[in-house]
Write a protein that holds these residues in place. Structure first.
Motif, PDB file in Angstrom:
ATOM      1  N   VAL A  42       0.960  -1.206   0.144  1.00  0.00           N
ATOM      2  CA  VAL A  42      -0.096  -0.061  -0.014  1.00  0.00           C
ATOM      3  C   VAL A  42       0.852   1.017   0.058  1.00  0.00           C
ATOM      4  O   VAL A  42       1.558   1.430   0.908  1.00  0.00           O
ATOM      5  CB  VAL A  42      -0.687   0.321   1.006  1.00  0.00           C
ATOM      6  N   VAL A  43       0.822   2.179  -1.091  1.00  0.00           N
ATOM      7  CA  VAL A  43       1.835   3.171  -1.193  1.00  0.00           C
ATOM      8  C   VAL A  43       0.916   4.606  -0.866  1.00  0.00           C
ATOM      9  O   VAL A  43      -0.088   4.505  -1.319  1.00  0.00           O
ATOM     10  CB  VAL A  43       2.038   3.152  -2.735  1.00  0.00           C
ATOM     11  N   THR A  44       1.647   5.212  -0.068  1.00  0.00           N
ATOM     12  CA  THR A  44       0.808   6.505   0.307  1.00  0.00           C
ATOM     13  C   THR A  44       1.475   7.859  -0.058  1.00  0.00           C
ATOM     14  O   THR A  44       1.062   8.690   0.009  1.00  0.00           O
ATOM     15  CB  THR A  44       0.781   6.293   1.968  1.00  0.00           C
ATOM     16  N   GLU A  45       2.790   7.625  -0.675  1.00  0.00           N
ATOM     17  CA  GLU A  45       3.464   8.753  -0.996  1.00  0.00           C
ATOM     18  C   GLU A  45       4.058   8.433  -2.529  1.00  0.00           C
ATOM     19  O   GLU A  45       4.419   7.260  -3.006  1.00  0.00           O
ATOM     20  CB  GLU A  45       4.785   9.153  -0.195  1.00  0.00           C
ATOM     21  N   GLN A  46       4.281   9.380  -3.420  1.00  0.00           N
ATOM     22  CA  GLN A  46       4.742   9.122  -4.634  1.00  0.00           C
ATOM     23  C   GLN A  46       6.012   8.329  -4.884  1.00  0.00           C
ATOM     24  O   GLN A  46       7.160   9.036  -4.031  1.00  0.00           O
ATOM     25  CB  GLN A  46       4.721  10.300  -5.339  1.00  0.00           C
ATOM     26  N   PRO A  47       6.166   7.424  -5.169  1.00  0.00           N
ATOM     27  CA  PRO A  47       7.341   6.760  -5.153  1.00  0.00           C
ATOM     28  C   PRO A  47       8.417   7.360  -5.998  1.00  0.00           C
ATOM     29  O   PRO A  47       9.774   7.291  -5.804  1.00  0.00           O
ATOM     30  CB  PRO A  47       7.005   5.156  -5.902  1.00  0.00           C
ATOM     31  N   GLY A  48       8.011   8.051  -6.967  1.00  0.00           N
ATOM     32  CA  GLY A  48       9.039   8.818  -7.993  1.00  0.00           C
ATOM     33  C   GLY A  48       9.521   8.086  -9.132  1.00  0.00           C
ATOM     34  O   GLY A  48       9.469   8.168 -10.060  1.00  0.00           O
ATOM     35  N   THR A  49      10.209   7.125  -8.384  1.00  0.00           N
ATOM     36  CA  THR A  49      11.232   5.974  -9.373  1.00  0.00           C
ATOM     37  C   THR A  49      10.437   4.458  -9.161  1.00  0.00           C
ATOM     38  O   THR A  49      10.426   4.040  -8.266  1.00  0.00           O
ATOM     39  CB  THR A  49      12.465   6.156  -9.275  1.00  0.00           C
ATOM     40  N   SER A  93      18.724  -4.028 -13.032  1.00  0.00           N
ATOM     41  CA  SER A  93      17.639  -3.331 -12.476  1.00  0.00           C
ATOM     42  C   SER A  93      16.958  -2.609 -13.893  1.00  0.00           C
ATOM     43  O   SER A  93      18.032  -2.210 -14.576  1.00  0.00           O
ATOM     44  CB  SER A  93      17.349  -2.586 -11.349  1.00  0.00           C
ATOM     45  N   ILE A  94      15.793  -2.319 -14.020  1.00  0.00           N
ATOM     46  CA  ILE A  94      15.397  -1.358 -14.987  1.00  0.00           C
ATOM     47  C   ILE A  94      14.618  -0.214 -13.891  1.00  0.00           C
ATOM     48  O   ILE A  94      13.915  -0.777 -13.069  1.00  0.00           O
ATOM     49  CB  ILE A  94      14.322  -1.793 -16.040  1.00  0.00           C
ATOM     50  N   THR A  95      14.470   0.861 -14.434  1.00  0.00           N
ATOM     51  CA  THR A  95      14.058   2.037 -13.668  1.00  0.00           C
ATOM     52  C   THR A  95      12.912   2.875 -14.529  1.00  0.00           C
ATOM     53  O   THR A  95      13.464   2.941 -15.742  1.00  0.00           O
ATOM     54  CB  THR A  95      15.061   2.761 -12.830  1.00  0.00           C
ATOM     55  N   MET A  96      12.149   3.665 -14.044  1.00  0.00           N
ATOM     56  CA  MET A  96      11.521   4.772 -14.823  1.00  0.00           C
ATOM     57  C   MET A  96      10.659   5.447 -13.940  1.00  0.00           C
ATOM     58  O   MET A  96      10.124   5.091 -12.916  1.00  0.00           O
ATOM     59  CB  MET A  96      10.323   3.990 -15.554  1.00  0.00           C
ATOM     60  N   PRO A  97      10.742   6.827 -14.057  1.00  0.00           N
ATOM     61  CA  PRO A  97      10.129   7.832 -13.217  1.00  0.00           C
ATOM     62  C   PRO A  97       8.656   7.683 -13.629  1.00  0.00           C
ATOM     63  O   PRO A  97       8.150   7.691 -14.659  1.00  0.00           O
ATOM     64  CB  PRO A  97      10.652   9.279 -13.801  1.00  0.00           C
ATOM     65  N   VAL A  98       7.902   7.783 -12.573  1.00  0.00           N
ATOM     66  CA  VAL A  98       6.381   7.620 -12.386  1.00  0.00           C
ATOM     67  C   VAL A  98       5.706   8.630 -11.513  1.00  0.00           C
ATOM     68  O   VAL A  98       6.252   8.636 -10.404  1.00  0.00           O
ATOM     69  CB  VAL A  98       6.122   6.196 -12.145  1.00  0.00           C
ATOM     70  N   GLU A  99       4.737   9.166 -11.930  1.00  0.00           N
ATOM     71  CA  GLU A  99       3.781   9.892 -10.957  1.00  0.00           C
ATOM     72  C   GLU A  99       2.316   9.494 -10.898  1.00  0.00           C
ATOM     73  O   GLU A  99       1.828   9.407 -12.025  1.00  0.00           O
ATOM     74  CB  GLU A  99       3.790  11.348 -11.285  1.00  0.00           C
ATOM     75  N   LEU A 100       1.993   8.580  -9.844  1.00  0.00           N
ATOM     76  CA  LEU A 100       0.730   8.137  -9.968  1.00  0.00           C
ATOM     77  C   LEU A 100      -0.645   9.244 -10.093  1.00  0.00           C
ATOM     78  O   LEU A 100      -0.356  10.169  -9.550  1.00  0.00           O
ATOM     79  CB  LEU A 100       0.355   7.073  -8.658  1.00  0.00           C
ATOM     80  N   GLY A 127       3.135 -13.127 -13.453  1.00  0.00           N
ATOM     81  CA  GLY A 127       2.187 -11.966 -13.863  1.00  0.00           C
ATOM     82  C   GLY A 127       2.474 -10.390 -13.509  1.00  0.00           C
ATOM     83  O   GLY A 127       3.540 -10.409 -12.742  1.00  0.00           O
ATOM     84  N   ASP A 128       1.802  -9.619 -13.568  1.00  0.00           N
ATOM     85  CA  ASP A 128       2.107  -8.155 -13.556  1.00  0.00           C
ATOM     86  C   ASP A 128       1.827  -8.080 -11.767  1.00  0.00           C
ATOM     87  O   ASP A 128       1.399  -8.580 -11.119  1.00  0.00           O
ATOM     88  CB  ASP A 128       0.769  -7.211 -14.069  1.00  0.00           C
ATOM     89  N   ILE A 129       2.626  -7.129 -11.554  1.00  0.00           N
ATOM     90  CA  ILE A 129       2.882  -6.602 -10.118  1.00  0.00           C
ATOM     91  C   ILE A 129       1.764  -5.834  -9.790  1.00  0.00           C
ATOM     92  O   ILE A 129       1.620  -4.600 -10.257  1.00  0.00           O
ATOM     93  CB  ILE A 129       4.174  -6.071  -9.918  1.00  0.00           C
ATOM     94  N   ALA A 130       0.894  -6.114  -8.690  1.00  0.00           N
ATOM     95  CA  ALA A 130      -0.438  -5.284  -8.258  1.00  0.00           C
ATOM     96  C   ALA A 130       0.025  -4.753  -7.062  1.00  0.00           C
ATOM     97  O   ALA A 130       0.710  -5.357  -5.975  1.00  0.00           O
ATOM     98  CB  ALA A 130      -1.484  -6.072  -8.050  1.00  0.00           C
ATOM     99  N   PHE A 131      -0.434  -3.511  -6.732  1.00  0.00           N
ATOM    100  CA  PHE A 131      -0.160  -2.475  -5.489  1.00  0.00           C
ATOM    101  C   PHE A 131      -1.030  -1.700  -5.415  1.00  0.00           C
ATOM    102  O   PHE A 131      -2.176  -1.471  -6.440  1.00  0.00           O
ATOM    103  CB  PHE A 131       1.079  -1.923  -5.544  1.00  0.00           C
ATOM    104  N   THR A 132      -1.708  -1.068  -4.225  1.00  0.00           N
ATOM    105  CA  THR A 132      -2.731  -0.173  -3.893  1.00  0.00           C
ATOM    106  C   THR A 132      -2.079   1.160  -3.718  1.00  0.00           C
ATOM    107  O   THR A 132      -1.091   1.376  -2.999  1.00  0.00           O
ATOM    108  CB  THR A 132      -3.556  -0.544  -2.613  1.00  0.00           C
ATOM    109  N   TRP A 133      -2.697   2.377  -4.256  1.00  0.00           N
ATOM    110  CA  TRP A 133      -2.383   3.637  -4.054  1.00  0.00           C
ATOM    111  C   TRP A 133      -3.345   4.509  -3.241  1.00  0.00           C
ATOM    112  O   TRP A 133      -4.573   4.533  -3.732  1.00  0.00           O
ATOM    113  CB  TRP A 133      -2.000   4.294  -5.716  1.00  0.00           C
ATOM    114  N   GLN A 134      -2.897   4.703  -2.087  1.00  0.00           N
ATOM    115  CA  GLN A 134      -3.783   5.537  -1.061  1.00  0.00           C
ATOM    116  C   GLN A 134      -2.850   6.889  -0.860  1.00  0.00           C
ATOM    117  O   GLN A 134      -2.183   6.998   0.329  1.00  0.00           O
ATOM    118  CB  GLN A 134      -3.871   4.808   0.065  1.00  0.00           C
TER     119      GLN A 134
END
Length: 238
Positions: A42-49, A93-100, A127-134
């Motif tokens: 459960v993500v509560t702050e923008q991960p940024g990357t 690793s591979i990285t990418m900047p993302v803003e949810l 399979g794809d990685i699932a997570f929750t954005w709050q």
């Protein structure tokens, strides 16, 4: 064939097989190790990357390659894509900047080129990685796009249409599978390589057996020749 000859044949065959195993290239693909955000988190702050980490160094096929990608999408039924599409290889690793964007359930699809040169994807690794954005209070929300963004190009469409535009036909999000290499290609390549090395191994063993047989016969003939009486020797007395 004598016991000593059988033992020699087994020894040569074993040496040939060990040499074959030593020169055969590794066929193992990179394995998925971890992600940021983690699966089920459960993500509560923008991960940024966003980060996908594997078990070995990756081959860099370039930011525009369909075999190296990281796609973040969600939430809801008409899911949007987030990030700039610029997946960068950094060691294993591979990285990418993302803003949810809006709160909800998100997923991460990814693809990389393994150290052995074969492409692998999330579809073939659990399979794809699932997570929750709050998002917590004060978090800035990013813009989503109707199709997966391409690195260096302006994305097509953004966010959900305004209420007075809802009658327009929605743009269906692109299926991640269209940008991911087929896992069947990896399996066929690995199977073909395995058959090739098995054939080479059998050939080496057969060649070793032929060489051993020639050596044994040569020694046998030589031994018989030494045992024969010399023509110049006088006959034995009766």
């Amino acid at each position: 064939m004598k016991l000593r000859e059988l033992i020699s044949l087994g020894g040569i065959a074993g040496i040939a097989l060990a040499a074959l195993v030593g020169v055969a290239p590794a066929q193992a693909h990179n394995a998925f190790v971890s992600s940021t955000p983690a699966a089920g988190s459960v993500v509560t702050e923008q991960p940024g990357t966003f980060v996908i980490t594997t078990s070995d160094a990756l081959l860099d096929s370039g930011p525009d390659s369909p075999t190296t990608f990281l796609q973040v999408r969600g939430p809801g039924t008409a899911q949007l894509y987030y990030g700039d599409g610029c997946a960068t290889v950094d060691g294993a690793s591979i990285t990418m900047p993302v803003e949810l964007g809006e709160a909800g359930e998100y997923s991460i699809a990814w693809g990389v080129v393994s150290a052995d040169g074969h492409p692998i994807t999330s579809a073939a690794n659990g399979g794809d990685i699932a997570f929750t954005w709050q998002p917590a209070d004060g978090q800035e929300l990013g813009s989503g796009f109707a199709t997966p963004p391409t690195c260096g190009e302006a994305p097509v469409g953004s966010e959900t249409p305004a209420p007075d535009e809802t009658e327009a036909a929605p743009v269906a999000p692109t299926d991640t599978a269209t940008n991911a290499p087929a896992a069947e290609t990896d399996d066929r390549s690995a199977a073909a390589a395995g058959i090739l090395w098995i054939g080479i191994g059998l050939g080496v063993l057969v060649l070793a057996a032929i060489v051993l047989l020639v050596v044994v016969r040569s020694r046998t003939r030589s031994a018989h020749g030494d045992a024969a009486p010399d023509a110049d020797d006088p006959p034995a007395a009766l």
